[in-house]
Design a protein around this motif. Structure first.
Motif, short mmCIF file in Angstrom:
data_model
loop_
_atom_site.label_atom_id
_atom_site.label_comp_id
_atom_site.label_asym_id
_atom_site.label_seq_id
_atom_site.Cartn_x
_atom_site.Cartn_y
_atom_site.Cartn_z
N ASN A 165 7.42 -12.47 -18.82
CA ASN A 165 7.24 -13.91 -18.96
C ASN A 165 5.93 -14.16 -19.72
OD1 ASN A 165 5.21 -13.35 -17.07
ND2 ASN A 165 6.51 -13.94 -15.34
N PRO A 166 5.57 -15.43 -19.98
CA PRO A 166 4.34 -15.70 -20.73
C PRO A 166 3.10 -15.06 -20.10
CG PRO A 166 5.69 -17.67 -20.66
CD PRO A 166 6.36 -16.67 -19.77
N ARG A 167 3.06 -15.02 -18.78
CA ARG A 167 1.89 -14.43 -18.12
C ARG A 167 1.77 -12.94 -18.42
NH1 ARG A 167 0.64 -14.68 -11.59
NH2 ARG A 167 -1.31 -13.51 -11.65
N LEU A 168 2.90 -12.22 -18.33
CA LEU A 168 2.86 -10.79 -18.64
C LEU A 168 2.63 -10.57 -20.12
CD1 LEU A 168 3.17 -7.93 -17.44
CD2 LEU A 168 5.60 -8.06 -18.03
N ARG A 169 3.21 -11.42 -20.96
CA ARG A 169 3.06 -11.27 -22.40
C ARG A 169 1.59 -11.37 -22.82
NH1 ARG A 169 1.22 -11.76 -26.74
NH2 ARG A 169 2.03 -12.64 -28.67
N GLU A 170 0.80 -12.20 -22.11
CA GLU A 170 -0.60 -12.39 -22.46
C GLU A 170 -1.52 -11.32 -21.86
OE1 GLU A 170 -1.80 -14.50 -24.58
OE2 GLU A 170 0.17 -15.40 -24.97
N LEU A 171 -0.97 -10.44 -21.03
CA LEU A 171 -1.79 -9.42 -20.38
C LEU A 171 -2.27 -8.40 -21.42
CD1 LEU A 171 -2.36 -9.34 -17.32
CD2 LEU A 171 -0.65 -7.52 -17.14
N SER A 172 -3.56 -8.16 -21.46
CA SER A 172 -4.09 -7.16 -22.40
C SER A 172 -3.68 -5.77 -21.95
CB SER A 172 -5.61 -7.26 -22.46
OG SER A 172 -6.18 -6.83 -21.22
N ALA A 173 -3.81 -4.81 -22.86
CA ALA A 173 -3.50 -3.42 -22.51
C ALA A 173 -4.38 -2.94 -21.36
CB ALA A 173 -3.66 -2.52 -23.73
N GLU A 174 -5.67 -3.31 -21.41
CA GLU A 174 -6.59 -2.91 -20.34
C GLU A 174 -6.16 -3.51 -19.00
OE1 GLU A 174 -7.41 -4.24 -23.19
OE2 GLU A 174 -8.88 -2.97 -24.21
N ALA A 175 -5.79 -4.79 -19.01
CA ALA A 175 -5.39 -5.45 -17.77
C ALA A 175 -4.07 -4.88 -17.25
CB ALA A 175 -5.26 -6.95 -17.99
N PHE A 176 -3.15 -4.53 -18.15
CA PHE A 176 -1.88 -3.94 -17.73
C PHE A 176 -2.12 -2.62 -17.01
CE2 PHE A 176 1.88 -1.33 -18.15
CZ PHE A 176 2.92 -2.20 -17.90
N VAL A 177 -2.95 -1.77 -17.59
CA VAL A 177 -3.24 -0.48 -16.97
C VAL A 177 -3.88 -0.69 -15.61
CG1 VAL A 177 -4.67 1.59 -17.13
CG2 VAL A 177 -3.40 0.80 -19.13
N ARG A 178 -4.84 -1.61 -15.53
CA ARG A 178 -5.55 -1.84 -14.27
C ARG A 178 -4.62 -2.43 -13.21
NH1 ARG A 178 -9.06 0.21 -11.33
NH2 ARG A 178 -10.28 0.55 -13.24
N GLN A 179 -3.89 -3.49 -13.57
CA GLN A 179 -3.11 -4.20 -12.56
C GLN A 179 -1.83 -3.45 -12.17
OE1 GLN A 179 -2.44 -8.37 -13.47
NE2 GLN A 179 -4.46 -8.57 -14.43
N VAL A 180 -1.17 -2.86 -13.15
CA VAL A 180 0.13 -2.23 -12.86
C VAL A 180 -0.02 -0.76 -12.48
CG1 VAL A 180 2.41 -1.66 -13.79
CG2 VAL A 180 1.31 -3.84 -14.41
N LEU A 181 -0.70 0.01 -13.33
CA LEU A 181 -0.73 1.45 -13.14
C LEU A 181 -1.75 1.90 -12.09
CD1 LEU A 181 -0.38 2.70 -16.83
CD2 LEU A 181 1.40 2.18 -15.15
N ILE A 182 -2.91 1.29 -12.09
CA ILE A 182 -3.98 1.76 -11.19
C ILE A 182 -3.95 1.02 -9.86
CG2 ILE A 182 -6.46 2.04 -10.91
CD1 ILE A 182 -6.66 2.26 -13.98
N ASP A 183 -4.17 -0.30 -9.89
CA ASP A 183 -4.22 -1.06 -8.64
C ASP A 183 -2.84 -1.20 -7.99
OD1 ASP A 183 -6.91 -1.37 -9.10
OD2 ASP A 183 -6.73 -3.40 -9.93
N GLY A 184 -1.81 -1.35 -8.81
CA GLY A 184 -0.48 -1.58 -8.26
C GLY A 184 0.21 -0.32 -7.78
N PRO B 116 0.81 -1.23 0.00
CA PRO B 116 0.00 0.00 0.00
C PRO B 116 0.84 1.28 0.00
CG PRO B 116 -0.99 -1.60 1.46
CD PRO B 116 0.32 -2.20 1.01
N GLN B 117 2.00 1.26 0.66
CA GLN B 117 2.84 2.46 0.72
C GLN B 117 3.47 2.82 -0.63
OE1 GLN B 117 3.37 -0.34 2.47
NE2 GLN B 117 5.55 -0.86 2.64
N HIS B 118 3.39 1.89 -1.59
CA HIS B 118 3.93 2.16 -2.92
C HIS B 118 2.92 2.86 -3.83
CE1 HIS B 118 6.62 -1.52 -2.02
NE2 HIS B 118 7.29 -0.41 -1.78
N ARG B 119 1.68 2.97 -3.39
CA ARG B 119 0.66 3.60 -4.21
C ARG B 119 0.78 5.11 -4.15
NH1 ARG B 119 -3.54 1.43 -6.22
NH2 ARG B 119 -4.88 3.19 -5.67
N GLY B 120 0.58 5.73 -5.33
CA GLY B 120 0.69 7.18 -5.44
C GLY B 120 2.07 7.58 -5.91
N CYS B 121 2.23 7.79 -7.22
CA CYS B 121 3.55 8.13 -7.75
C CYS B 121 3.40 8.77 -9.13
CB CYS B 121 4.43 6.88 -7.85
SG CYS B 121 3.84 5.66 -9.05
#
Length: 312
Positions: free
Chosen positions: A95-114, A12-17
């Protein structure tokens, strides 16, 4: 500077950047401009700056046999990021898991939620997500919906052409180290620990330091005039980087450095090697006597060069 390895290590302390995303191979002047703008925006918003990178780099994942040789290892990048004042680095395993991540999922998981990104700096040609479906326009729309801003990084040019990692590799391969220095904003260096080798050069009368490369291929090969930094002291020298065709080897790139007028034990020490001028291409010699004569000529050229021109 803090390094976070993988989304699972975000807290949680990593959120906001304020963030940017890319390979940043070499951290050249174009990258430095992005990082400067990242610092400025982070200061304006009173938030930490974060660089998102991938290991391996995407092209190394998709086409490992034809991916361009690296300018910088992960360790090198982290040191350069720290020197540029970056607060945090998120390193994602490509890796294969990240390679299969859609653009929408990348934004949600990495940029917004992460990361909880508030502002994003990226190149206007940046592509991401499965099949590279995400682009700058997609990020702008996603940011508008999620509440973060997106800005295109300023293009930096040298001699009327965009500074890029490809241009740096071309300059290094051509032996044009002044041009490489202009593109990087510094001398090109390779840093590594001195390991035990075959000690053939010592037997031939010219002891060399076998510097660990930790890479299959180097961005150039040949014999070069170098300056090396060991324990805070600078030494002039000559180096061979390549596959050592005159010696039975493993086919991997090796870096061997002879320091002029040096006496001492270098094993286990870290050596930082800066490249200044190319003497010749690497070649196969018919005998050890021919190899010995060539090394002697290389060392003689280095002695003339460094005696006639002080280290810069």
């Amino acid at each position: 500077m803090q390094l976070v390895r993988g989304l699972h290590n975000l807290r949680p302390q990593h959120r906001g950047c304020v963030a940017t995303i890319g390979n940043f191979d070499g951290v050249h002047r174009g990258h430095q401009a992005i990082l400067m703008r990242l610092r400025e925006r982070a200061a304006e918003l009173s938030l930490p700056s974060c660089v998102v990178i991938f290991e391996p780099q995407p092209r190394e994942f998709f086409t490992p046999d034809t991916a361009p040789p690296r300018l910088a290892r992960l360790r090198d990048k982290l040191e350069l990021f720290a020197a540029e004042g970056v607060d945090r680095v998120l390193c994602l395993a490509f890796n294969p898991r990240l390679r299969e991540l859609s653009a929408e999922a990348f934004v949600r998981q990495v940029l917004i939620d992460g990361l909880g990104v508030r502002h994003l700096e990226v190149g206007d040609d940046f592509r991401f997500g499965c099949d590279r479906a995400g682009d700058f326009a997609f990020l702008q729309r996603a940011g508008a919906a999620a509440g973060f801003t997106v800005e295109a990084a300023t293009t930096i040019e040298v001699d009327g052409r965009r500074v890029s990692s490809t241009r740096v590799r071309e300059a290094l391969a051509d032996g044009d180290f002044p041009q490489a220095q202009r593109l990087l904003g510094r001398h090109y260096v390779i840093d590594g620990r001195v390991l035990h080798g075959q000690k053939l050069a010592r037997q031939l009368g010219w002891p060399t330091a076998n510097v660990q490369l930790k890479r299959v291929r180097a961005p150039f090969s040949g014999v070069y005039l170098v300056s090396a930094y060991v324990d805070g002291r600078k030494w002039p020298g000559v180096a061979n980087i390549g596959t050592r065709p005159s010696v039975d080897g493993d086919g991997r790139a090796h870096l061997e450095v002879h320091l002029l007028n040096f006496a001492g034990d270098l094993y286990g020490k870290r050596m930082r090697v800066a490249f200044h001028h190319k003497l010749r291409n690497e070649r196969r010699f018919a005998s050890l006597d021919e190899l010995k004569a060539a090394i002697a000529a290389d060392v003689a050229a280095a002695q003339v060069y460094w005696l006639g021109a002080p280290l810069q």
